[in-house]
Scaffold this motif. Structure first.
Motif, PDB file in Angstrom:
ATOM      1  N   LYS A  56      76.937  37.484  48.929  1.00 52.10           N
ATOM      2  CA  LYS A  56      78.212  37.248  49.626  1.00 52.10           C
ATOM      3  C   LYS A  56      77.985  37.046  51.117  1.00 52.10           C
ATOM      4  CE  LYS A  56      81.252  39.908  46.579  1.00 52.10           C
ATOM      5  NZ  LYS A  56      82.036  41.149  46.449  1.00 52.10           N
ATOM      6  N   LEU A  57      77.194  37.927  51.728  1.00 57.86           N
ATOM      7  CA  LEU A  57      76.920  37.848  53.157  1.00 57.86           C
ATOM      8  C   LEU A  57      76.233  36.524  53.505  1.00 57.86           C
ATOM      9  CD1 LEU A  57      76.638  39.159  56.027  1.00 57.86           C
ATOM     10  CD2 LEU A  57      74.396  39.950  55.251  1.00 57.86           C
ATOM     11  N   LEU A  58      75.207  36.185  52.768  1.00 56.10           N
ATOM     12  CA  LEU A  58      74.464  34.956  53.062  1.00 56.10           C
ATOM     13  C   LEU A  58      75.347  33.722  52.922  1.00 56.10           C
ATOM     14  CD1 LEU A  58      71.178  36.037  51.313  1.00 56.10           C
ATOM     15  CD2 LEU A  58      71.390  35.473  53.748  1.00 56.10           C
ATOM     16  N   LEU A  59      76.164  33.676  51.893  1.00 53.33           N
ATOM     17  CA  LEU A  59      77.066  32.532  51.730  1.00 53.33           C
ATOM     18  C   LEU A  59      78.116  32.487  52.839  1.00 53.33           C
ATOM     19  CD1 LEU A  59      77.503  32.526  47.845  1.00 53.33           C
ATOM     20  CD2 LEU A  59      76.233  30.853  49.232  1.00 53.33           C
ATOM     21  N   GLU A  60      78.661  33.652  53.208  1.00 52.27           N
ATOM     22  CA  GLU A  60      79.637  33.706  54.305  1.00 52.27           C
ATOM     23  C   GLU A  60      79.035  33.215  55.612  1.00 52.27           C
ATOM     24  OE1 GLU A  60      80.938  37.786  54.421  1.00 52.27           O
ATOM     25  OE2 GLU A  60      82.063  37.596  52.548  1.00 52.27           O
ATOM     26  N   LYS A  61      77.752  33.465  55.800  1.00 56.36           N
ATOM     27  CA  LYS A  61      77.075  33.081  57.041  1.00 56.36           C
ATOM     28  C   LYS A  61      76.511  31.662  56.985  1.00 56.36           C
ATOM     29  CE  LYS A  61      77.764  36.993  59.130  1.00 56.36           C
ATOM     30  NZ  LYS A  61      78.630  37.082  60.290  1.00 56.36           N
ATOM     31  N   GLY A  62      76.753  30.962  55.877  1.00 63.36           N
ATOM     32  CA  GLY A  62      76.390  29.547  55.817  1.00 63.36           C
ATOM     33  C   GLY A  62      75.133  29.198  55.050  1.00 63.36           C
ATOM     34  N   ALA A  63      74.627  30.091  54.225  1.00 64.95           N
ATOM     35  CA  ALA A  63      73.449  29.758  53.421  1.00 64.95           C
ATOM     36  C   ALA A  63      73.785  28.597  52.482  1.00 64.95           C
ATOM     37  CB  ALA A  63      72.980  30.972  52.621  1.00 64.95           C
ATOM     38  N   ASP A  64      72.848  27.688  52.340  1.00 64.29           N
ATOM     39  CA  ASP A  64      73.029  26.508  51.507  1.00 64.29           C
ATOM     40  C   ASP A  64      72.645  26.835  50.061  1.00 64.29           C
ATOM     41  OD1 ASP A  64      72.920  24.059  50.189  1.00 64.29           O
ATOM     42  OD2 ASP A  64      71.834  23.047  51.801  1.00 64.29           O
ATOM     43  N   PRO A  65      73.609  26.787  49.126  1.00 63.61           N
ATOM     44  CA  PRO A  65      73.298  27.130  47.740  1.00 63.61           C
ATOM     45  C   PRO A  65      72.533  26.041  46.989  1.00 63.61           C
ATOM     46  CG  PRO A  65      75.578  26.464  47.902  1.00 63.61           C
ATOM     47  CD  PRO A  65      75.024  26.490  49.312  1.00 63.61           C
ATOM     48  N   ASN A  66      72.315  24.898  47.621  1.00 67.45           N
ATOM     49  CA  ASN A  66      71.663  23.784  46.941  1.00 67.45           C
ATOM     50  C   ASN A  66      70.224  23.532  47.374  1.00 67.45           C
ATOM     51  OD1 ASN A  66      73.802  22.905  45.142  1.00 67.45           O
ATOM     52  ND2 ASN A  66      74.919  22.444  47.018  1.00 67.45           N
ATOM     53  N   ILE A  67      69.680  24.415  48.194  1.00 71.67           N
ATOM     54  CA  ILE A  67      68.268  24.270  48.569  1.00 71.67           C
ATOM     55  C   ILE A  67      67.413  24.531  47.336  1.00 71.67           C
ATOM     56  CG2 ILE A  67      66.400  25.314  49.919  1.00 71.67           C
ATOM     57  CD1 ILE A  67      68.386  25.702  52.175  1.00 71.67           C
ATOM     58  N   VAL A  68      66.362  23.741  47.179  1.00 71.03           N
ATOM     59  CA  VAL A  68      65.469  23.894  46.030  1.00 71.03           C
ATOM     60  C   VAL A  68      64.144  24.516  46.458  1.00 71.03           C
ATOM     61  CG1 VAL A  68      66.492  21.996  44.724  1.00 71.03           C
ATOM     62  CG2 VAL A  68      64.563  21.536  46.228  1.00 71.03           C
ATOM     63  N   ASP A  69      63.566  25.290  45.545  1.00 71.69           N
ATOM     64  CA  ASP A  69      62.248  25.871  45.804  1.00 71.69           C
ATOM     65  C   ASP A  69      61.165  24.866  45.397  1.00 71.69           C
ATOM     66  OD1 ASP A  69      61.873  26.054  43.020  1.00 71.69           O
ATOM     67  OD2 ASP A  69      62.211  28.217  42.959  1.00 71.69           O
ATOM     68  N   ASN A  70      59.924  25.294  45.425  1.00 76.07           N
ATOM     69  CA  ASN A  70      58.817  24.385  45.134  1.00 76.07           C
ATOM     70  C   ASN A  70      58.821  23.856  43.701  1.00 76.07           C
ATOM     71  OD1 ASN A  70      58.112  24.985  47.745  1.00 76.07           O
ATOM     72  ND2 ASN A  70      56.267  26.115  47.230  1.00 76.07           N
ATOM     73  N   LYS A  71      59.538  24.533  42.812  1.00 74.37           N
ATOM     74  CA  LYS A  71      59.640  24.080  41.421  1.00 74.37           C
ATOM     75  C   LYS A  71      60.909  23.270  41.186  1.00 74.37           C
ATOM     76  CE  LYS A  71      56.947  27.892  39.594  1.00 74.37           C
ATOM     77  NZ  LYS A  71      56.938  29.077  38.723  1.00 74.37           N
ATOM     78  N   GLY A  72      61.657  23.055  42.259  1.00 70.76           N
ATOM     79  CA  GLY A  72      62.888  22.287  42.159  1.00 70.76           C
ATOM     80  C   GLY A  72      64.094  23.110  41.744  1.00 70.76           C
ATOM     81  N   ALA A  73      63.929  24.420  41.661  1.00 68.29           N
ATOM     82  CA  ALA A  73      65.019  25.289  41.218  1.00 68.29           C
ATOM     83  C   ALA A  73      65.914  25.689  42.386  1.00 68.29           C
ATOM     84  CB  ALA A  73      64.453  26.536  40.550  1.00 68.29           C
ATOM     85  N   THR A  74      67.203  25.778  42.101  1.00 74.60           N
ATOM     86  CA  THR A  74      68.171  26.274  43.076  1.00 74.60           C
ATOM     87  C   THR A  74      68.467  27.742  42.765  1.00 74.60           C
ATOM     88  OG1 THR A  74      70.077  25.701  41.697  1.00 74.60           O
ATOM     89  CG2 THR A  74      69.278  23.992  43.228  1.00 74.60           C
ATOM     90  N   ALA A  75      69.272  28.346  43.611  1.00 75.96           N
ATOM     91  CA  ALA A  75      69.695  29.728  43.363  1.00 75.96           C
ATOM     92  C   ALA A  75      70.421  29.832  42.021  1.00 75.96           C
ATOM     93  CB  ALA A  75      70.601  30.212  44.497  1.00 75.96           C
ATOM     94  N   LEU A  76      71.224  28.827  41.685  1.00 80.22           N
ATOM     95  CA  LEU A  76      71.979  28.856  40.426  1.00 80.22           C
ATOM     96  C   LEU A  76      71.046  28.836  39.219  1.00 80.22           C
ATOM     97  CD1 LEU A  76      74.792  28.939  39.146  1.00 80.22           C
ATOM     98  CD2 LEU A  76      74.821  26.436  39.256  1.00 80.22           C
ATOM     99  N   THR A  77      69.938  28.155  39.318  1.00 76.62           N
ATOM    100  CA  THR A  77      68.981  28.114  38.208  1.00 76.62           C
ATOM    101  C   THR A  77      68.497  29.519  37.865  1.00 76.62           C
ATOM    102  OG1 THR A  77      68.243  25.934  38.971  1.00 76.62           O
ATOM    103  CG2 THR A  77      66.854  27.053  37.368  1.00 76.62           C
ATOM    104  N   GLY A  78      68.089  30.274  38.888  1.00 74.89           N
ATOM    105  CA  GLY A  78      67.605  31.632  38.662  1.00 74.89           C
ATOM    106  C   GLY A  78      68.687  32.550  38.133  1.00 74.89           C
ATOM    107  N   VAL A  79      69.884  32.356  38.610  1.00 76.89           N
ATOM    108  CA  VAL A  79      71.022  33.165  38.166  1.00 76.89           C
ATOM    109  C   VAL A  79      71.337  32.870  36.700  1.00 76.89           C
ATOM    110  CG1 VAL A  79      73.511  33.465  38.502  1.00 76.89           C
ATOM    111  CG2 VAL A  79      71.998  33.432  40.459  1.00 76.89           C
ATOM    112  N   ALA A  80      71.243  31.598  36.315  1.00 75.41           N
ATOM    113  CA  ALA A  80      71.511  31.209  34.924  1.00 75.41           C
ATOM    114  C   ALA A  80      70.478  31.821  33.992  1.00 75.41           C
ATOM    115  CB  ALA A  80      71.510  29.696  34.793  1.00 75.41           C
TER     116      ALA A  80
END
Length: 173
Positions: A66-90
């Motif tokens: 919540k804090l990171l999103l409120e402060k402007g964290a980008d939820p669509n950044i991908v890691d080295n495997k191409g995964a986003t935060a949503l991928t790990g959550v899923a």
């Protein structure tokens, strides 16, 4: 006798980075907020491409997310495997965090390096409640991964008739 050589700094940039990511991973929101106030790049990526948001999500740290999103964290950044935060959550099945990510603009159909989406990971790992949530959030059940497989085919392979029926009902071709 004291040496005149300069001492090594106690907090090197590498140590600061490690502390920042550990803070996100452990959900220490007060310290995380201090890092952000001090000017830490909220979207900074480590050597694996992880951001504080990706780590907080993966470790089910709802308040940190919540804090990171409120402060402007980008939820669509991908890691080295191409995964986003949503991928790990899923993969983990953390629906409350998935809700926050999607509300913050996470791409529900973002692909990793193998062209797999969050919906595909939810199905592969038996996270049916997550799969249903992602479908309700607009995930494409007809998406084809790098091997030519769709979420519907994955659900069929898992033998989950309820999920297959739900996926087929979302005819968005």
């Amino acid at each position: 006798m004291m040496s005149n050589s300069p001492q090594e700094p106690i907090f090197t940039p590498e140590k600061i980075e490690a502390l920042y990511f550990d803070t996100a991973r452990q959900g220490e929101t007060e310290l995380l907020a201090e890092f952000i106030r001090a000017g830490m790049d909220i979207n900074h990526q480590n050597h694996e491409g992880h951001t504080a948001l990706i780590l907080a999500c993966y470790h089910n740290q709802l308040e940190a997310v919540k804090l990171l999103l409120e402060k402007g964290a980008d939820p669509n950044i991908v890691d080295n495997k191409g995964a986003t935060a949503l991928t790990g959550v899923a993969f983990k099945g953390y629906i409350p965090i998935a809700q926050l990510l999607i509300k913050a603009g996470a791409n529900v159909d973002a692909e990793n390096n193998l062209k797999r989406t969050a919906l595909m990971f939810a199905i592969l790992f038996g996270r049916n409640d997550m799969a249903k949530f992602l479908i309700e959030s607009g995930a494409n059940p007809h998406h084809t991964d790098g091997e030519g497989v769709t979420p519907i085919q994955l659900a069929e392979r898992q033998g989950d008739e309820e999920l297959v029926t739900l996926l087929k009902a979302k005819n968005i071709i």
